[in-house]
Scaffold this active site. Structure first.
Site, PDB file in Angstrom:
ATOM      1  N   HIS A 254       9.733   0.273   6.404  1.00 32.65           N
ATOM      2  CA  HIS A 254       9.105   1.607   6.110  1.00 32.65           C
ATOM      3  C   HIS A 254       8.946   3.223   6.754  1.00 32.65           C
ATOM      4  O   HIS A 254       9.294   3.727   5.347  1.00 32.65           O
ATOM      5  CB  HIS A 254       7.272   1.250   6.034  1.00 32.65           C
ATOM      6  CG  HIS A 254       6.485   1.961   5.927  1.00 32.65           C
ATOM      7  ND1 HIS A 254       5.148   1.947   4.234  1.00 32.65           N
ATOM      8  CD2 HIS A 254       6.096   3.046   5.579  1.00 32.65           C
ATOM      9  CE1 HIS A 254       4.682   2.809   4.208  1.00 32.65           C
ATOM     10  NE2 HIS A 254       5.408   3.761   4.563  1.00 32.65           N
ATOM     11  N   GLU A 255       8.990   3.156   7.326  1.00 30.10           N
ATOM     12  CA  GLU A 255       9.578   4.642   7.936  1.00 30.10           C
ATOM     13  C   GLU A 255      11.269   4.904   6.854  1.00 30.10           C
ATOM     14  O   GLU A 255      11.099   6.392   7.042  1.00 30.10           O
ATOM     15  CB  GLU A 255       9.240   4.772   9.268  1.00 30.10           C
ATOM     16  CG  GLU A 255       7.644   4.509   9.990  1.00 30.10           C
ATOM     17  CD  GLU A 255       6.280   5.253   9.087  1.00 30.10           C
ATOM     18  OE1 GLU A 255       7.529   6.551   9.098  1.00 30.10           O
ATOM     19  OE2 GLU A 255       5.658   4.364   8.924  1.00 30.10           O
ATOM     20  N   HIS A 258      10.998   6.723   4.358  1.00 27.88           N
ATOM     21  CA  HIS A 258      10.578   8.266   4.280  1.00 27.88           C
ATOM     22  C   HIS A 258      11.739   8.702   4.952  1.00 27.88           C
ATOM     23  O   HIS A 258      12.168  10.164   4.311  1.00 27.88           O
ATOM     24  CB  HIS A 258       9.421   8.422   5.800  1.00 27.88           C
ATOM     25  CG  HIS A 258       8.353   8.225   4.873  1.00 27.88           C
ATOM     26  ND1 HIS A 258       7.583   8.481   3.722  1.00 27.88           N
ATOM     27  CD2 HIS A 258       7.350   6.659   5.126  1.00 27.88           C
ATOM     28  CE1 HIS A 258       6.057   7.787   3.424  1.00 27.88           C
ATOM     29  NE2 HIS A 258       6.035   7.132   4.524  1.00 27.88           N
ATOM     30  N   GLU A 284       5.560   7.991  -0.105  1.00 17.55           N
ATOM     31  CA  GLU A 284       5.796   6.742  -0.158  1.00 17.55           C
ATOM     32  C   GLU A 284       5.893   5.885  -1.406  1.00 17.55           C
ATOM     33  O   GLU A 284       5.880   4.741  -0.796  1.00 17.55           O
ATOM     34  CB  GLU A 284       3.408   6.774  -0.140  1.00 17.55           C
ATOM     35  CG  GLU A 284       3.425   5.814   0.432  1.00 17.55           C
ATOM     36  CD  GLU A 284       3.413   5.315   1.790  1.00 17.55           C
ATOM     37  OE1 GLU A 284       3.170   4.345   2.209  1.00 17.55           O
ATOM     38  OE2 GLU A 284       3.910   6.744   2.176  1.00 17.55           O
TER      39      GLU A 284
END
Length: 489
Positions: A254-255, A258, A284
């Protein structure tokens, strides 16, 4: 030097100082000594004072009046500078400094209260944060809606009413899908314990697998995973649990979404207003498509199953199909960041409604815990067992990020649109993911979205990349198809 050159030179220093402030925030979450919060608050306030003075400097206004953009890039730079300048001019400098100081200190108090399961110890500083942010929102909104002014910081061009309409359209199909899935047998989860040092070794491999450049970044541990920075210094964090390695692995993926977005922005935009993600919703969309549509797919989990067997031996499931089921279990739980795809957006809707009420003055801070617990019981059908699983679980409100939460679900909506286009553009996607090869997908995202930074407005970049106006239908169709097949609906 032209007026435009002067303005961009001035902005470059402002952006560099903003990066320094971000690095202080990263340090506070990862390495800062436990008793340093008070001093760090003063340091953050001092930097915010300098940044506010630069963002509201009258010379910026003079330059903006003199300049006429001669291309799309210059026009976008001026758009972003003007937005920041007008915002800064509405917020008093002493209020900006005070918010930076109080939220820096509140972050430490939140972490201690969360650890101690002690809501009462956190409420006084949260009440101060809410009052300060409401004052800021009123300054920004003028005669408009305070919450809309806050959302504008994270998703320009979007209002609370528009978000509410999207959520109202999503809720019935999400609730129906959840009800149908929860009536079916739940796949088994993993069993055993998983060495945390091995988790970190594998999680760094996953970061590289999804294209994260370790030469310009690093992976550390934090209570609440996050990413920080842009350009040539983009850092991410994760967390580990001996009994739940997915928490580590999928937080990392997930990160990385980003981080990869920031790393892949056109280098000519470095330390300019265009050299960052255009909105938190678009940001996101990258983290969620990396984590879910790619990372939790049947193809990729087959490869991940092999990596986990190699690292840990027996993980408690028999084969790759059972592992896919374990990764995508729909199950009761309290924690937003650990929620399955079916229920995740329901967690966001809860927070959205509560923070709107806080900012409107319809909900007192002292009543927040009870309001959270009542709403959670109503939405999920069971009660919150302790504060760290309830209103203390997220860091956002302690650091003043009101208006941020709904962008998580907007990101899911955007990711649904992007994934539909990606499947067409990369027909061999599943075959690539099955051998741990993500470059077909990540390169498409880099080319069509990430490289542009803030060149285009949020909805515009999603439309350009996906070929459609953003809406929730592709996401809902994806969820119903995926979980319908997984649960035999």
């Amino acid at each position: 030097m032209t007026a435009f050159d002067d303005l961009m030179a001035f902005q470059r220093d402002t952006q560099a100082l903003g990066q320094i402030a971000g690095r202080l925030g990263w340090d506070q979450e990862t390495m800062m000594p436990r008793e340093s919060a008070s001093q760090r608050g003063e340091e953050m306030a001092a930097i915010e004072g300098v940044l506010h003075a630069r963002r509201s400097d009258p010379r910026v206004g003079d330059w903006l009046e003199q300049i006429e953009a001669d291309d799309d890039v210059a026009a976008a730079q001026l758009r972003e500078i003007r937005r920041s300048y007008e915002r800064a001019g509405k917020v008093p400098a002493d209020l900006s400094r005070r918010i930076a100081q109080v939220t820096s200190q509140a972050q430490g108090k939140w972490a201690a209260a969360r650890s101690d399961e002690d809501v009462a110890s956190f409420l006084p500083v949260l009440e101060e944060v809410v009052a300060l942010k409401r004052e800021e929102g009123q300054a920004l909104a003028g005669d408009g809606d305070v919450y809309d002014a806050m959302v504008e910081d994270y998703e320009p061009g979007t209002t609370g009413a528009q978000i509410a309409a999207i959520f109202d359209a999503m809720r019935p199909r999400l609730v129906d899908l959840r009800a149908a899935v929860l009536e079916m047998p739940t796949p088994a989860g993993l069993s055993g314990t998983f060495d945390e040092s091995k988790q970190m070794q594998l999680t760094r491999r996953l970061a590289r697998t999804f294209g994260y450049d370790m030469a310009h970044g690093r992976v550390d541990k934090a209570v609440h995973p996050f990413s920080s920075g842009s350009g040539d210094d983009v850092r991410i964090t994760t967390r580990t649990s001996e009994t739940d390695p997915f928490n580590c692995f999928y937080s990392t993926i997930h990160e990385v979404g980003h981080g990869a977005y920031e790393q892949n922005i056109d280098k000519s935009f470095l330390l300019t207003p265009l050299g960052r993600g255009v909105s938190m919703g678009v940001h996101e969309s990258q983290s969620r498509i990396y984590e879910n549509q790619l990372g939790r797919s049947r193809a990729f989990t087959g490869w991940l199953f092999e990596q986990m067997q190699e690292a840990f031996g027996d993980v408690g499931v028999a084969d790759a199909d059972a592992f896919y089921g374990a990764v995508n279990r729909v199950h009761n739980g309290y924690i937003r960041t650990e929620a399955d795809e079916v229920q995740y957006n329901l967690h966001i809707m809860l927070r959205f409604d509560l923070e709107r009420a806080l900012m409107a003055g319809d909900l007192a801070v002292g009543d927040l815990e009870a309001a959270w617990n009542d709403r959670f019981d109503s939405d999920f059908g069971y009660g919150v067992d302790r504060p760290s699983n309830g209103c203390l679980q997220d860091v956002h409100w302690s650091v003043g990020l009101f208006g941020y939460f709904p962008t998580y679900s907007l990101g899911n909506v955007y990711a649904g649109c992007l994934y539909q286009a990606l499947r067409t553009a990369v027909p061999d996607l599943d075959a690539e993911l099955a051998v741990g090869e993500t470059s077909g997908a990540t390169e498409w995202l880099r080319e069509n979205l990430q490289q542009h930074g803030s060149l285009y407005e949020p909805r515009s970049i999603i439309t350009r990349a996906s070929g459609m106006e953003p809406g929730p239908e592709p996401l809902l169709d994806y969820l119903e198809t995926k979980f319908g097949a997984l649960y035999g609906l």
